[in-house]
Design an enzyme around this catalytic site. Structure first.
Site, PDB file in Angstrom:
ATOM      1  N   ARG A 121      19.154 -11.875 -21.128  1.00 15.13           N
ATOM      2  CA  ARG A 121      17.778 -12.365 -20.980  1.00 15.13           C
ATOM      3  C   ARG A 121      17.627 -13.382 -19.843  1.00 15.13           C
ATOM      4  O   ARG A 121      16.765 -14.246 -19.873  1.00 15.13           O
ATOM      5  CB  ARG A 121      17.255 -12.968 -22.301  1.00 15.13           C
ATOM      6  CG  ARG A 121      17.144 -11.941 -23.405  1.00 15.13           C
ATOM      7  CD  ARG A 121      16.287 -12.405 -24.550  1.00 15.13           C
ATOM      8  NE  ARG A 121      16.136 -11.331 -25.523  1.00 15.13           N
ATOM      9  CZ  ARG A 121      16.954 -11.144 -26.555  1.00 15.13           C
ATOM     10  NH1 ARG A 121      17.985 -11.941 -26.739  1.00 15.13           N
ATOM     11  NH2 ARG A 121      16.742 -10.148 -27.391  1.00 15.13           N
ATOM     12  N   LYS A 143      10.881 -11.827  -6.491  1.00 17.02           N
ATOM     13  CA  LYS A 143      10.615 -10.429  -6.835  1.00 17.02           C
ATOM     14  C   LYS A 143      11.936  -9.673  -6.857  1.00 17.02           C
ATOM     15  O   LYS A 143      12.666  -9.668  -5.868  1.00 17.02           O
ATOM     16  CB  LYS A 143       9.690  -9.783  -5.800  1.00 17.02           C
ATOM     17  CG  LYS A 143       8.218 -10.043  -6.018  1.00 17.02           C
ATOM     18  CD  LYS A 143       7.429  -9.179  -5.063  1.00 17.02           C
ATOM     19  CE  LYS A 143       5.937  -9.358  -5.250  1.00 17.02           C
ATOM     20  NZ  LYS A 143       5.161  -8.526  -4.322  1.00 17.02           N
ATOM     21  N   ASN A 245       1.604  -8.608   1.248  1.00 16.49           N
ATOM     22  CA  ASN A 245       1.703  -7.152   1.341  1.00 16.49           C
ATOM     23  C   ASN A 245       0.918  -6.575   2.515  1.00 16.49           C
ATOM     24  O   ASN A 245       0.666  -5.367   2.548  1.00 16.49           O
ATOM     25  CB  ASN A 245       1.226  -6.510   0.035  1.00 16.49           C
ATOM     26  CG  ASN A 245       2.196  -6.773  -1.105  1.00 16.49           C
ATOM     27  OD1 ASN A 245       3.383  -6.529  -0.985  1.00 16.49           O
ATOM     28  ND2 ASN A 245       1.686  -7.299  -2.203  1.00 16.49           N
ATOM     29  N   HIS A 248       1.726  -3.166   3.786  1.00 12.64           N
ATOM     30  CA  HIS A 248       2.611  -2.508   2.825  1.00 12.64           C
ATOM     31  C   HIS A 248       1.967  -1.330   2.098  1.00 12.64           C
ATOM     32  O   HIS A 248       2.673  -0.446   1.622  1.00 12.64           O
ATOM     33  CB  HIS A 248       3.133  -3.523   1.805  1.00 12.64           C
ATOM     34  CG  HIS A 248       4.205  -4.420   2.346  1.00 12.64           C
ATOM     35  ND1 HIS A 248       3.992  -5.260   3.419  1.00 12.64           N
ATOM     36  CD2 HIS A 248       5.498  -4.602   1.982  1.00 12.64           C
ATOM     37  CE1 HIS A 248       5.113  -5.931   3.669  1.00 12.64           C
ATOM     38  NE2 HIS A 248       6.031  -5.544   2.815  1.00 12.64           N
TER      39      HIS A 248
END
Length: 368
Positions: A121, A143, A245, A248
């Site tokens: 976890r 990310k 982004n 992207h």
């Protein structure tokens, strides 16, 4: 050594940027951990060039290390190698207080970060990015993830690293094509939020590509500063972070169309995507016609791919490319979100883009 701080409360961390950081890895990791053993995940090409230097740097501070060496390439960012990585780390008896080191480009950083996020976890991890693209983008911001047959990065988690070491010396071992692929992400930062940085790149980009260390440190630092600022405001991409982004939405469709392989590297897709986003912005009357011309002129001057016609081989139709965009993570309620621009350094997120306008830009760009 330059340092950029990512201020996320109890998950805050530093990005160190400079030379000879592999040799100092043990010293710098010691500042966040007293563990005597570290697990390294890397890939074959990087291991040949840099693994021993990292292990020597750790050993200098009394830190033992073992390494898992995976195949190079985007195909490694997938279920089978994620499973192999987690099972290896568990076999090494990695505990929650341990740190896993990701030594490699974006593929290894994303895969290792996802493994660290999900095993027990969540265990800590350190990013040691070895490509320009990873140093300025994928290693920062938390990310992590792997690709699915349906699209890129569709399986993942937000899991911040505890430290990032961006050693610009390792960039000297990159091929020109891979370096310029990373440069696509550097340019993106100027285009989305800092016109002065884009101007600086227009002057200094060639020096950067030619190996000027000061220019490389400056470019990596500014890129990381901009990303850190956006991540601090919007860690899990509810708003401003989507600006990162830029280019992207087009890029991910093109990557899917070309099979995530060597036909089109990620940063090459970003560069083409940025050019298309500015072209679309201009046609929608959001920015002047000079802006897309200037973007394309700089990318061309750097020797980069700029147009759809620069991609080797056949591409799908404009309609098929727009359909591929529908798998993008930025889709909300079935509505595509684009990052467009009111000018260089002034990007914004919008869902108000007519499909026909996107189709027209793609049709005009595809080889006839």
């Amino acid at each position: 050594m330059e340092t950029v701080h990512v201020g996320l409360g109890d998950r805050a961390y530093d990005i160190h940027i400079g030379q000879a950081l592999l040799a100092r890895a043990g010293e710098l990791i010691r500042q966040i951990s007293d563990r005597k053993r570290m697990m390294i995940v890397t890939e074959a090409n990087v291991a040949k060039l840099h693994l021993q230097a990292l292990q020597d740097g750790l050993a200098a501070e009394g830190i033992e290390s073992d390494a898992l060496i995976l195949p190079a390439g985007e195909g490694t960012k997938s279920w089978p190698y994620y499973e192999q990585t987690v099972e290896w780390l568990l076999a090494q008896k990695v505990e929650r207080k341990d740190f896993v080191i990701a030594l490699g480009g974006g593929v290894i950083g994303d895969l290792t970060g996802f493994a660290a996020a999900t095993m027990r976890r969540g265990v800590g991890f350190v990013q040691i990015p070895t490509s320009l693209l990873a140093q300025v983008d994928s290693s920062v911001g938390g990310k992590t993830g792997i690709n699915a047959p349906q699209g890129k990065n569709l399986i993942g988690a937000f899991h911040q690293p505890s430290l990032v070491l961006a050693d610009v010396d390792v960039l000297g071992t990159m091929t020109s094509r891979d370096f310029l692929s990373g440069y696509g992400e550097v340019v993106k930062y100027g285009l989305l939020g800092d016109a002065n940085f884009f101007e600086w790149l227009e002057v200094n980009g060639p020096k950067l590509a030619a190996g000027d260390i000061d220019a490389r440190i400056a470019a990596v630092k500014r890129s990381c500063e901009m990303k850190a600022d956006i991540v601090e405001r919007d860690e899990t991409e509810q708003g401003d972070r989507a600006l990162l982004n830029l280019g992207h939405t087009f890029c991910h469709a093109l990557e899917a169309a070309t099979g995530y392989g060597d036909r089109l590297l990620h940063g090459e897709g970003v560069a083409i995507g940025c050019a298309l986003a500015f072209e679309l912005s201009s046609r929608l009357g959001l920015c002047s016609q000079e802006d897309p011309s200037r973007v394309r002129a700089h990318l061309k001057a750097m020797g980069m791919k700029v147009d759809l016609a620069d991609i080797d081989g056949d591409l799908p139709s404009a309609e098929q490319l727009v359909d591929l965009m529908g798998q993008d993570k930025k889709v909300v309620d079935g509505q595509l979100r684009f990052i467009l621009a009111r000018g260089i350094g002034n990007a914004f997120v919008t869902a108000d883009v007519p499909r026909e306008a996107v189709l027209t830009v793609l049709k005009d760009g595809l080889p006839q």
